[in-house]
Write a protein that holds these residues in place. Structure first.
Motif, PDB file in Angstrom:
ATOM      1  N   THR A   1     -85.729 -45.664  -1.593  1.00 49.34           N
ATOM      2  CA  THR A   1     -87.070 -45.548  -1.001  1.00 49.34           C
ATOM      3  C   THR A   1     -87.817 -46.870  -1.088  1.00 49.34           C
ATOM      4  O   THR A   1     -88.479 -47.283  -0.124  1.00 49.34           O
ATOM      5  N   VAL A   2     -87.706 -47.552  -2.215  1.00 48.14           N
ATOM      6  CA  VAL A   2     -88.376 -48.849  -2.362  1.00 48.14           C
ATOM      7  C   VAL A   2     -87.775 -49.875  -1.408  1.00 48.14           C
ATOM      8  O   VAL A   2     -88.493 -50.701  -0.825  1.00 48.14           O
ATOM      9  N   LYS A   3     -86.472 -49.814  -1.208  1.00 48.99           N
ATOM     10  CA  LYS A   3     -85.826 -50.745  -0.278  1.00 48.99           C
ATOM     11  C   LYS A   3     -86.265 -50.498   1.162  1.00 48.99           C
ATOM     12  O   LYS A   3     -86.494 -51.429   1.928  1.00 48.99           O
ATOM     13  N   GLU A   4     -86.395 -49.218   1.540  1.00 50.71           N
ATOM     14  CA  GLU A   4     -86.640 -48.867   2.932  1.00 50.71           C
ATOM     15  C   GLU A   4     -88.097 -48.545   3.239  1.00 50.71           C
ATOM     16  O   GLU A   4     -88.487 -48.473   4.398  1.00 50.71           O
ATOM     17  N   GLY A   5     -88.906 -48.288   2.190  1.00 50.92           N
ATOM     18  CA  GLY A   5     -90.317 -47.994   2.389  1.00 50.92           C
ATOM     19  C   GLY A   5     -90.633 -46.532   2.588  1.00 50.92           C
ATOM     20  O   GLY A   5     -91.808 -46.151   2.628  1.00 50.92           O
ATOM     21  N   ILE A   6     -89.624 -45.695   2.719  1.00 53.42           N
ATOM     22  CA  ILE A   6     -89.824 -44.264   2.912  1.00 53.42           C
ATOM     23  C   ILE A   6     -88.589 -43.529   2.411  1.00 53.42           C
ATOM     24  O   ILE A   6     -87.469 -44.053   2.493  1.00 53.42           O
ATOM     25  N   ASN A   7     -88.789 -42.347   1.874  1.00 52.86           N
ATOM     26  CA  ASN A   7     -87.680 -41.520   1.395  1.00 52.86           C
ATOM     27  C   ASN A   7     -87.226 -40.608   2.527  1.00 52.86           C
ATOM     28  O   ASN A   7     -87.763 -39.513   2.710  1.00 52.86           O
ATOM     29  N   ASN A   8     -86.242 -41.045   3.280  1.00 54.03           N
ATOM     30  CA  ASN A   8     -85.758 -40.264   4.408  1.00 54.03           C
ATOM     31  C   ASN A   8     -84.910 -39.074   3.975  1.00 54.03           C
ATOM     32  O   ASN A   8     -84.549 -38.240   4.809  1.00 54.03           O
TER      33      ASN A   8
ATOM     34  N   ALA B   1     -98.901 -42.349  -7.433  1.00 57.24           N
ATOM     35  CA  ALA B   1     -98.615 -43.028  -6.166  1.00 57.24           C
ATOM     36  C   ALA B   1     -97.108 -43.119  -5.936  1.00 57.24           C
ATOM     37  O   ALA B   1     -96.635 -42.997  -4.799  1.00 57.24           O
ATOM     38  N   ILE B   2     -96.342 -43.307  -7.007  1.00 57.05           N
ATOM     39  CA  ILE B   2     -94.883 -43.309  -6.896  1.00 57.05           C
ATOM     40  C   ILE B   2     -94.385 -41.914  -6.538  1.00 57.05           C
ATOM     41  O   ILE B   2     -93.456 -41.757  -5.746  1.00 57.05           O
ATOM     42  N   ASN B   3     -95.019 -40.898  -7.109  1.00 56.74           N
ATOM     43  CA  ASN B   3     -94.637 -39.530  -6.773  1.00 56.74           C
ATOM     44  C   ASN B   3     -94.827 -39.263  -5.277  1.00 56.74           C
ATOM     45  O   ASN B   3     -94.002 -38.600  -4.641  1.00 56.74           O
ATOM     46  N   MET B   4     -95.904 -39.777  -4.713  1.00 59.19           N
ATOM     47  CA  MET B   4     -96.138 -39.617  -3.289  1.00 59.19           C
ATOM     48  C   MET B   4     -95.151 -40.449  -2.468  1.00 59.19           C
ATOM     49  O   MET B   4     -94.725 -40.036  -1.386  1.00 59.19           O
ATOM     50  N   LEU B   5     -94.773 -41.596  -2.972  1.00 58.67           N
ATOM     51  CA  LEU B   5     -93.768 -42.412  -2.301  1.00 58.67           C
ATOM     52  C   LEU B   5     -92.445 -41.659  -2.210  1.00 58.67           C
ATOM     53  O   LEU B   5     -91.754 -41.701  -1.183  1.00 58.67           O
TER      54      LEU B   5
END
Length: 326
Positions: A110-117, A279-283
């Motif tokens: 998710t951090v690499k791509e910006g969203i948890n697909n 905020a990480i939980n929301m990420l």
């Protein structure tokens, strides 16, 4: 770092969490609450491997959640809170955390791509998952709701619109504290029966109108003079929040107010610490959710036409309050 602190202690913390999550998922606490059991009998009831279950149970003894005597496991006071039979059970929140665990598993990607697909929203994973989520929100909110309701002077308001009100935790708290107040609770169709049940238990159903809908798609019930967004804005992007604020403004009676409860961050986004972690939980769990600074919240409210915006309560437990007027 303080002397003698193991730098790996925090890293290993997931191990204890996983044991508790698995025990809750298997509902071993409720089973042992009903009757102290050996590992063999419990394994037979649950249809699991006896050796593996014994290791889980023994760990729970070391955590202080169970006792063990002559091979029989019993609950401690601490462990009883994880039983579905306890009047103040935390089991729904633990089951929700089990779902959250699965989404956090993909955090590096998710951090690499910006969203948890690969995320699975709790409200989209079936009715049982939704029940666990709604129950979890009640567990985390039941005490805080009473505290917040007592801290506010709402005598000027007639009707509360609780948007995404879940099972009515905040509706009940506000009505108990304000005998002349009525409420409209708005939530998804599958949530409304849960709200009806809790409101009946609280003796509040005659003061509440239940309306089903989706605040992302539907207009809100009109005519209330106080709207509540309790733990909602963090699941949205700023654009989604601006759209929601505009929808609320259209629904509120002239001169009405909007009350927001959430983490409100300082300009550096490092206080409160729980908000930074959330905020990480929301990420991990949403497509665009976040925790927001007061300036961000105020700007988005102003863009929707609200004014007289105030940060009326600052807190570290998702108990900050922002009030805005139409």
């Amino acid at each position: 770092m303080t002397p003698n602190t193991d730098p790996l202690e925090e890293v290993r913390g997931f191990m204890k969490s996983r044991v508790l999550l698995t025990a809750a998922e298997l509902d071993v606490f409720t089973a042992i609450d009903e009757e102290p059991l050996s590992a063999e009998r419990l394994a037979n009831r649950k249809g699991v491997d006896v050796r593996a279950l014994t290791r889980i149970l023994d760990c729970l003894v070391t955590f202080g959640h169970l006792t063990k005597k002559d091979g029989i496991y019993s609950l401690t006071d601490r462990g009883s809170l994880f039983s579905a039979k306890h009047p103040r059970t935390v089991l729904p929140m633990v089951l929700h955390m089990n779902h959250v665990w699965n989404n956090w598993h993909h955090l590096t990607t998710t951090v690499k791509e910006g969203i948890n697909n690969q995320r699975e929203p709790a409200t989209d994973s079936g009715l049982e998952s939704l029940k666990a989520f709604i129950g979890a929100m009640h567990v985390v909110g039941r005490t805080l709701a009473q505290e917040i309701a007592r801290s506010l002077d709402l005598r000027a308001y007639r009707t509360l619109l609780d948007i995404g009100g879940g099972s009515g935790t905040y509706t009940v708290a506000f009505l108990e504290t304000n005998p002349s107040l009525r409420a409209v609770l708005f939530d998804l169709p599958d949530v409304i029966p849960m709200a009806k049940e809790r409101l009946e238990q609280a003796g509040m159903l005659d003061r509440v109108t239940l309306v089903s809908g989706d605040f992302y798609r539907d207009e809100l019930p009109p005519g209330c003079d106080l709207a509540l967004l309790s733990a909602i804005i963090h699941q949205n992007s700023r654009e989604e929040n601006r759209e929601l604020y505009a929808k609320i403004k259209r629904a509120l009676a002239p001169g009405g107010s909007l009350l927001i409860r959430d983490h409100i961050m300082d300009p550096e986004r490092t206080w409160p610490p729980a908000g930074a972690l959330f905020a990480i939980n929301m990420l991990a769990n949403t497509s665009g959710g976040d925790t927001y600074t007061y300036r961000e919240v105020a700007e988005d409210l102003e863009s929707a036409g609200f004014h007289s915006i105030q940060w009326i309560r600052k807190g570290e437990r998702m108990d900050s309050l922002v009030l805005a007027r139409t």
